[in-house]
Design an enzyme around this catalytic site. Structure first.
Site, PDB file in Angstrom:
ATOM      1  N   CYS A   1      -2.872   8.816   2.840  1.00  0.00           N
ATOM      2  CA  CYS A   1      -2.561   8.297   1.503  1.00  0.00           C
ATOM      3  C   CYS A   1      -3.718   8.564   0.546  1.00  0.00           C
ATOM      4  O   CYS A   1      -3.532   8.599  -0.671  1.00  0.00           O
ATOM      5  CB  CYS A   1      -2.238   6.809   1.558  1.00  0.00           C
ATOM      6  SG  CYS A   1      -3.481   5.823   2.407  1.00  0.00           S
TER       7      CYS A   1
ATOM      8  N   GLU B   1       0.876  -1.177   0.000  1.00  0.00           N
ATOM      9  CA  GLU B   1       0.000   0.000   0.000  1.00  0.00           C
ATOM     10  C   GLU B   1       0.908   1.221   0.000  1.00  0.00           C
ATOM     11  O   GLU B   1       1.434   1.625   1.032  1.00  0.00           O
ATOM     12  CB  GLU B   1      -0.906  -0.001   1.238  1.00  0.00           C
ATOM     13  CG  GLU B   1      -1.859  -1.173   1.330  1.00  0.00           C
ATOM     14  CD  GLU B   1      -3.032  -1.082   0.361  1.00  0.00           C
ATOM     15  OE1 GLU B   1      -3.097  -0.102  -0.412  1.00  0.00           O
ATOM     16  OE2 GLU B   1      -3.872  -1.996   0.385  1.00  0.00           O
TER      17      GLU B   1
END
Length: 508
Positions: free
Chosen positions: A297, A263
């Protein structure tokens, strides 16, 4: 030290120590690893990094525990996760306050992060009775063809500072009900929240009669993470961080034929069309771009707006931005807390300088907010109108900068949106169903997350979380993300007295 916050750094340090005790964690042995609070930039506590041989020993304990944990029925394994959820409910406010102290999140966001942990535990508990495999028709008479799913092994979790507890829970709750054991290497910026979570999980294990060794915690810098990445006993490495980190971790795990769940970066964009509800869009954009001081993010970094509605939308946004209260995240009414450290502030200043050199126009924000101590870094979220999607716009800067680009037709908007290396989260604001469906179609957004009339951040745990391209391709949390933590076996059962071969082959 006392600054204009009216808060003694020693008081924050003492509060962090008390929170650790309240959460059942032992105070760490002092050492070279320093936990700092971005509220003032000053140290909270120091602790010792995990030595190389201790990392190996932790992995060995996890590997040993796996051999017995994997044969515990999945619903019984869920008892551990259920008790963890109960402890998180009981200690929600204490853990959230520790997140605020160590990561700088405002109270509401810190509480939301702990709630996310509780939610994913609930998801994992239900999942423990739904680790389904398919049964397929066999071409051979008297045969049954099926697949079964089995525990994978030791899961290494490497997490980042911006979600210091939630991302760990995404991985750990699922891994445990899938029959895996976990070795966690948190960010060296947020080691105290890791101590608290480790203590809560160990307590849960003792209280339900599970082996506490199913979870291990190792602390330190990249050298500690490297041992986890390179150890062949670690079947899966789930790593959250930068693209640069992913370029290192991915090949090293692949070289030993391990599995990797990455990720990585997200340079997220939102398209605003002429038919959009500008009031709704404005609220979503402000939270997605300025929330967590732009350090998610999934933070919104690129706003691609039709020229017809650019002026009224930007008027709304700049007005809202100027009303955002930047300050101590422990104070009520604060909406934007500090950047994590000086490096984060330097990256923001560099990006703004480059954007202006490329012809960008700073519409608001970008200033440092003084009065919080020389080692703390508070900034006003910035909006920059750009003439084109230059190189700095194509890069992810982990700070509250929103670049604004204009477009004339929807195909151009989608092309602009997709013309970045990252592919995590995206959004379109429209009341035109054709535009909405096109954005979600195969030739629309190329991201792992595509939303209509909501922002890019704030994903629910029920859907799989992750992205494409340089975001790494990993999926965590909901849907069928559990499959990453298990191994699949295809089984054929012959219940006849004959031995026919597949594809009609004769071998007499």
């Amino acid at each position: 030290m006392t600054d204009v916050l009216g808060t003694h750094t020693t008081e924050l340090s003492g509060r962090a120590a008390q929170l650790l005790r309240d959460l059942g964690a032992d105070l760490p042995t002092p050492g070279a690893l320093t936990a700092r609070t971005p509220i003032t930039g000053e140290p909270l506590l120091t602790l010792a990094a995990t030595e190389a041989d201790a990392v190996d020993a932790a992995i060995d304990r996890a590997a040993t525990a796996f051999r017995s944990w994997r044969v515990v029925p999945a619903p019984a394994r869920a008892a551990l996760v259920r008790r963890l959820a109960e402890l998180l409910v009981a200690h929600r406010r204490e853990l959230a306050e520790l997140v605020t102290l160590e990561a700088g999140k405002i109270r509401a966001e810190a509480l939301g992060e702990v709630q996310e942990m509780i939610d994913v535990c609930e998801f994992a508990i239900g999942l423990s009775r739904q680790l389904y495999g398919y049964t397929m028709p066999s071409e051979r008479p008297g045969h049954r063809l099926m697949e079964t799913w089995h525990p994978l092994g030791v899961v290494g979790v490497i997490s980042a500072f911006n979600f210091p507890v939630a991302v760990w829970s995404w991985n750990t709750a699922l891994a445990l009900v899938c029959g895996d054991t976990v070795v966690w290497k948190p960010s060296d910026t947020t080691p105290l929240t890791a101590l608290a979570c480790h203590a809560l999980l160990r307590r849960a294990a003792v209280e339900v009669g599970a082996d506490p060794e199913v979870h291990q915690l190792i602390q330190g810098g990249s050298e500690v993470g490297a041992r986890l990445v390179d150890d062949e006993r670690v079947a899966l490495v789930s790593a959250t961080g930068s693209v640069r980190m992913g370029r290192i971790v991915g090949p090293r795990v692949a070289a030993r034929f391990g599995r990797c769940l990455l990720e990585l970066g997200g340079n997220n964009g939102a398209v605003v069309t002429p038919s959009a509800d500008l009031e709704l869009a404005s609220r979503a954009i402000v939270f997605a771009a300025a929330g967590t001081a732009g350090q998610r993010c999934t933070s919104l970094r690129r706003l691609i707006v039709h020229s017809e509605v650019a002026a009224p939308l930007l008027q709304r946004l700049t007005k809202a931005y100027r009303q955002l209260r930047v300050g101590n995240p422990l104070d009520d009414g604060v909406l934007v807390g500090p950047l994590i450290n000086e490096r984060g502030y330097g990256a923001m200043r560099s990006a703004l300088d480059r954007a202006l050199a490329d012809g960008g126009e700073l519409l608001c924000g970008g200033e440092r907010v003084d009065g919080f101590g020389t080692d703390a870094h508070y900034v006003t979220p910035a909006i920059v109108r750009m003439p084109a999607q230059t190189e700095v716009v194509r890069e992810e800067t982990f700070a509250p900068i929103l670049y604004v680009l204009e477009y004339q037709d929807f195909d151009t908007a989608i092309a602009l949106h997709n013309a970045v290396p990252q592919g995590l989260s995206s959004a379109v604001f429209t009341r035109d169903q054709r535009e909405a469906e096109r954005f979600l179609a195969a030739d629309g957004s190329d991201c792992g997350i595509a939303n209509v009339n909501i922002g890019t951040s704030g994903a629910e745990i029920g859907g799989a979380f992750g992205g494409e391209k340089q975001t790494g391709g990993g999926r965590e949390s909901g849907s069928d993300s559990w499959k990453a933590y298990m191994r699949r076996a295809t089984n054929t059962v012959n219940y006849s007295t004959q031995l026919p071969l597949a594809q009609g082959i004769k071998f007499e």
